[in-house]
Design an enzyme around this catalytic site. Structure first.
Site, short mmCIF file in Angstrom:
data_model
loop_
_atom_site.label_atom_id
_atom_site.label_comp_id
_atom_site.label_asym_id
_atom_site.label_seq_id
_atom_site.Cartn_x
_atom_site.Cartn_y
_atom_site.Cartn_z
N PRO A 2 54.84 38.83 76.65
CA PRO A 2 54.82 38.70 75.19
C PRO A 2 55.98 37.86 74.71
O PRO A 2 57.14 38.10 75.08
CB PRO A 2 54.95 40.16 74.72
CG PRO A 2 54.45 40.97 75.86
CD PRO A 2 54.87 40.23 77.09
N GLU A 3 55.68 36.85 73.89
CA GLU A 3 56.73 36.00 73.33
C GLU A 3 56.91 36.35 71.86
O GLU A 3 56.32 37.31 71.37
CB GLU A 3 56.37 34.53 73.56
CG GLU A 3 56.30 34.19 75.04
CD GLU A 3 56.07 32.70 75.31
OE1 GLU A 3 56.14 31.89 74.37
OE2 GLU A 3 55.80 32.36 76.48
#
Length: 271
Positions: A2-3
């Protein structure tokens, strides 16, 4: 992994459901994450009212009266709202149960995320205080990138992925922003003009803003706070498209390795 857009999507997803709610109890099934979950977390949170949910870089910050819960999703973590009688899955490590019958559940197959507690001001926390500016804030600009890049020989892609320069520009979004800006990812950071950095900063902002609006990127492990996958992958211009025609010039997209990460670009459109 997840960014920033995925984390921001999660924040927006859970915030309406937990702000103003009172914590009834906390269940820690497995404290062995990247850093151990505090042993006394249930005692620290029980009876507390959630005041706000914010984000700094890829850390979610859940505030109560006398401290903050810092949550990092690591490589495979997710936070979802479920009912307090939802069946527990194998990698559901932490539950925060509320008096209204809802539950905020932390799920992390690889256990590389974190659930931490801090009583100090959150911006003084050792994991946060040295971070660069938020990419969607006024503190981030092409002028900043130009100033910090002088005399640097490292590739521009790894430069903009450095969290001390700017936070949240992960692998996918770095490739996409560089494509939009027409800059080759392996070009030395110190060799790029101020005008091109102004263009790159704008592309970083628009790329991340669009990804947030569309719910993040559909990766194998990522789901938003509502349990649904993101949809930004449908809009990717170069990332994951090695050998496919460039959307601008039809030349094949090239894949190389930079900083041990897959990097995608168009040899004709980026220079």
């Amino acid at each position: 992994m997840p960014e920033l857009p995925e984390v921001e999507t999660t924040r927006r997803g859970i915030m309406p459901h937990i702000v103003g709610q009172t914590v009834d109890s906390v269940v820690v099934r497995n404290p062995k994450l990247r850093w151990p979950v505090p042993d006394n977390l249930p005692e620290l949170l029980a009876g507390k009212v959630i005041e706000s949910v914010s984000r700094r870089a890829k850390y979610l910050v859940i505030k109560v009266a006398d401290g903050h819960l810092l949550i990092h999703l690591g490589m495979s973590g997710s936070l979802r709202m479920v009912s307090n009688n939802e069946p527990v899955k194998k990698h559901d490590h932490v539950d925060i149960l509320f008096s209204n019958g809802s539950c905020l559940r932390y799920h992390d197959p690889r256990r590389f995320g974190a659930v931490l507690w801090s009583e100090a001001p959150v911006y003084e926390h050792k994991l946060i205080k040295q971070l660069g500016p938020e990419p969607l804030s006024d503190d981030f600009s092409g002028s900043l990138l130009y100033r910090l890049s002088r005399n640097k020989s490292q590739a521009v892609k790894t430069f903009i992925m450095d969290s001390h320069v700017v936070v949240g520009v992960g692998n996918i979004y770095a490739s996409e922003a560089l494509f939009k800006a027409g800059i080759r990812p392996e070009k030395p950071a110190g060799k790029i003009s101020k005008a091109r950095y102004e263009r790159l900063a704008d592309c970083i902002k628009t790329t991340l803003a669009k990804a947030i609006k569309q719910g993040g990127t559909t990766l194998r492990d990522f789901v938003g706070g509502d349990g649904k996958p993101g949809y930004f992958k449908q809009q990717l211009a170069v990332y994951g498209r090695a050998g496919k025609p460039c959307i601008r010039c039809q030349s094949p997209v090239t894949e190389i390795r930079l900083g041990n990460r897959s990097t995608f670009y168009c040899k004709k459109c980026q220079r």
